[in-house]
Design a protein around this motif. Structure first.
Motif, mmCIF file in Angstrom:
data_model
loop_
_atom_site.group_PDB
_atom_site.id
_atom_site.type_symbol
_atom_site.label_atom_id
_atom_site.label_comp_id
_atom_site.label_asym_id
_atom_site.label_seq_id
_atom_site.Cartn_x
_atom_site.Cartn_y
_atom_site.Cartn_z
ATOM 1 N N VAL A 1 -8.478 25.975 -12.128
ATOM 2 C CA VAL A 1 -8.341 26.579 -10.806
ATOM 3 C C VAL A 1 -9.161 25.809 -9.778
ATOM 4 O O VAL A 1 -8.712 25.556 -8.657
ATOM 5 C CB VAL A 1 -8.766 28.060 -10.852
ATOM 6 C CG1 VAL A 1 -8.894 28.626 -9.441
ATOM 7 C CG2 VAL A 1 -7.771 28.870 -11.650
ATOM 8 N N TRP A 2 -10.368 25.401 -10.147
ATOM 9 C CA TRP A 2 -11.217 24.673 -9.201
ATOM 10 C C TRP A 2 -10.652 23.290 -8.888
ATOM 11 O O TRP A 2 -10.760 22.809 -7.756
ATOM 12 C CB TRP A 2 -12.631 24.539 -9.759
ATOM 13 C CG TRP A 2 -13.525 23.718 -8.871
ATOM 14 C CD1 TRP A 2 -13.910 22.419 -9.049
ATOM 15 C CD2 TRP A 2 -14.115 24.141 -7.644
ATOM 16 N NE1 TRP A 2 -14.699 22.005 -8.012
ATOM 17 C CE2 TRP A 2 -14.844 23.049 -7.129
ATOM 18 C CE3 TRP A 2 -14.102 25.333 -6.929
ATOM 19 C CZ2 TRP A 2 -15.552 23.117 -5.938
ATOM 20 C CZ3 TRP A 2 -14.803 25.403 -5.736
ATOM 21 C CH2 TRP A 2 -15.524 24.303 -5.259
ATOM 22 N N MET A 3 -10.020 22.649 -9.849
ATOM 23 C CA MET A 3 -9.517 21.291 -9.647
ATOM 24 C C MET A 3 -8.311 21.243 -8.720
ATOM 25 O O MET A 3 -7.946 20.176 -8.246
ATOM 26 C CB MET A 3 -9.157 20.659 -10.994
ATOM 27 C CG MET A 3 -10.344 20.377 -11.900
ATOM 28 S SD MET A 3 -11.549 19.237 -11.178
ATOM 29 C CE MET A 3 -10.611 17.713 -11.188
ATOM 30 N N ARG A 4 -7.662 22.364 -8.472
ATOM 31 C CA ARG A 4 -6.575 22.392 -7.483
ATOM 32 C C ARG A 4 -7.219 22.578 -6.115
ATOM 33 O O ARG A 4 -7.566 23.679 -5.700
ATOM 34 C CB ARG A 4 -5.585 23.509 -7.800
ATOM 35 C CG ARG A 4 -4.433 23.588 -6.824
ATOM 36 C CD ARG A 4 -3.334 24.486 -7.342
ATOM 37 N NE ARG A 4 -2.585 23.815 -8.387
ATOM 38 C CZ ARG A 4 -1.595 22.943 -8.190
ATOM 39 N NH1 ARG A 4 -1.254 22.637 -6.937
ATOM 40 N NH2 ARG A 4 -0.964 22.381 -9.187
ATOM 41 N N THR A 5 -7.386 21.482 -5.376
ATOM 42 C CA THR A 5 -8.169 21.473 -4.146
ATOM 43 C C THR A 5 -7.485 22.274 -3.039
ATOM 44 O O THR A 5 -6.251 22.359 -2.977
ATOM 45 C CB THR A 5 -8.400 20.037 -3.664
ATOM 46 O OG1 THR A 5 -7.142 19.361 -3.555
ATOM 47 C CG2 THR A 5 -9.279 19.284 -4.646
ATOM 48 N N ALA A 6 -8.315 22.844 -2.170
ATOM 49 C CA ALA A 6 -7.830 23.665 -1.060
ATOM 50 C C ALA A 6 -7.552 22.797 0.161
ATOM 51 O O ALA A 6 -8.160 21.736 0.347
ATOM 52 C CB ALA A 6 -8.855 24.749 -0.719
ATOM 53 N N ALA A 7 -6.647 23.258 1.016
ATOM 54 C CA ALA A 7 -6.250 22.496 2.198
ATOM 55 C C ALA A 7 -7.155 22.751 3.388
ATOM 56 O O ALA A 7 -7.230 21.918 4.293
ATOM 57 C CB ALA A 7 -4.805 22.822 2.569
ATOM 58 N N LEU A 8 -7.850 23.883 3.412
ATOM 59 C CA LEU A 8 -8.668 24.260 4.565
ATOM 60 C C LEU A 8 -10.119 24.463 4.133
ATOM 61 O O LEU A 8 -10.391 24.727 2.953
ATOM 62 C CB LEU A 8 -8.124 25.541 5.207
ATOM 63 C CG LEU A 8 -6.679 25.466 5.725
ATOM 64 C CD1 LEU A 8 -6.214 26.831 6.209
ATOM 65 C CD2 LEU A 8 -6.553 24.437 6.830
ATOM 66 N N PRO A 9 -11.064 24.351 5.064
ATOM 67 C CA PRO A 9 -12.481 24.480 4.689
ATOM 68 C C PRO A 9 -12.892 25.899 4.310
ATOM 69 O O PRO A 9 -13.920 26.080 3.671
ATOM 70 C CB PRO A 9 -13.226 24.008 5.949
ATOM 71 C CG PRO A 9 -12.250 24.212 7.061
ATOM 72 C CD PRO A 9 -10.900 23.962 6.476
#
Length: 364
Positions: free
Chosen positions: A262-270
């Protein structure tokens, strides 16, 4: 010397060409496409076509937007900011925590309304830019897919988190090195003060394709993960190696650990949230989380003070459209209202000026 027009446009013989040898014509082929004779539809915008379109869009979009907005508002959500910035916050004592240091704090809260269906527990971070180009590239997908060669010789994209003490880091890269490692326990507090721990399911929080396709442990002749990861070392900020991420469930270790995936799927926004646990409904006659008092035990490990970040724990239900997000409903209502308003304005203008005789009489 006779003048021939065919020679000028390429239709005649080249000078010096032998008898019977025709030059290649530069004229496009006689086809509908090359001669621009394709059929075309050029609509003429009139009041009879534009006004109905505005009213139809408005009458369709507004009810859809209201439905989506009401559905979003019916989703139960409760959020706790446990960063500990305020001195009154129970986690204020843990704000200056550093990597590999654990600080425990407890936050009590009350749910005024019950959570009926399955409850999703998220952790949220603010001011954390997972979308930075170098951060996103700092990983080795071949290593994460179980490739033995990449395990012992990670990609150079992982620098400066590629090796440590001349040993390859597994998993390498800045994304893995900054993995979120706070943990939570949730208790339901009875009227007599007795606490009942709620079951938090850690399976099924990752995407199926990530769990079964993109992330795999190294293969070998042994089922001992420690032996399969022999010759590697853990990331700098980790307390334990990758094969010891879950001491309670051996099948949830290594690169297939779902918290890690889950953590390795990076988020698009801060400012983002990631799924942490599932609280499944066990009795259809009773809500998953009844209204009442609760206690959240936090193992505060993840430092956010260095980048002025904030940490949150979110409890939420979902609907057919996912989690709570009123933006889509507001967008539909706004577009529909604008179209309906423009339709009314144009209708008034057309009714007032559309039938006016524009032909002026010419005086004798």
């Amino acid at each position: 010397m006779n003048y021939n027009a065919k020679e000028e446009d390429g239709g005649g013989h080249h000078s010096g060409a032998g008898p019977g040898v025709a030059s290649k014509s530069k004229k496009p082929d006689n086809t509908a496409f090359k001669q621009q004779r394709l059929p075309a539809w050029q609509p003429i915008l009139t009041a009879g076509t534009v006004l109905p379109a505005f009213f139809i869009i408005g009458l369709i979009f507004i009810p859809i937007g209201i439905g989506i907005f009401v559905t979003s508002n019916n989703i139960r959500e409760y959020e706790i900011d446990y960063t500990g910035i305020d001195s009154s916050n129970p986690c204020h004592k843990c704000r200056d925590v550093s990597w590999n240091v654990t600080c425990n704090c407890t936050i009590d809260f009350t749910l005024d309304q019950p959570f009926e269906s399955n409850v999703f527990m998220y952790y949220g971070l603010s001011n954390f830019y997972q979308n930075h180009r170098r951060y996103v590239k700092s990983r080795d997908d071949s290593q994460l897919n179980g490739d033995k060669t990449s395990l012992l010789n990670p990609s150079k994209e992982c620098e400066p988190y590629r090796t440590n003490n001349n040993l390859p880091i597994a998993p390498c890269g800045a994304i893995a090195n900054s993995m979120f490692n706070d943990s939570f326990k949730l208790y339901y507090v009875l009227n007599n003060g007795t606490k009942t721990e709620l079951t938090l399911n850690k399976r099924g929080i990752a995407w199926w394709t990530d769990k079964n396709v993109k992330f795999k442990n190294p293969t070998g002749n042994t089922s001992n993960l420690a032996e399969l990861f022999k010759g590697t070392t853990q990331p700098l900020n980790w307390q334990y190696p990758v094969y010891m991420l879950d001491s309670a469930d051996p099948e949830n270790n290594g690169f297939i650990n779902e918290d890690f995936i889950v953590w390795m799927r990076t988020a698009a926004l801060p400012t983002f949230r990631k799924l942490y646990r599932l609280i499944e409904r066990s009795n259809t006659m009773q809500p998953t989380l009844p209204a009442g008092n609760y206690s959240l035990l936090i193992s505060y490990n993840y430092p956010v003070k260095s980048f002025d970040g904030r940490k949150r724990m979110i409890l939420s239900t979902i609907s057919w459209m996912g989690g709570k997000n009123p933006f889509l409903g507001i967008a539909y209502i706004t577009v529909g209202s604008i179209c309906f308003f423009l339709g009314v304005v144009l209708l008034i203008i057309h009714h007032k000026y559309g039938n006016r005789n524009n032909s002026a009489d010419i005086p004798n």
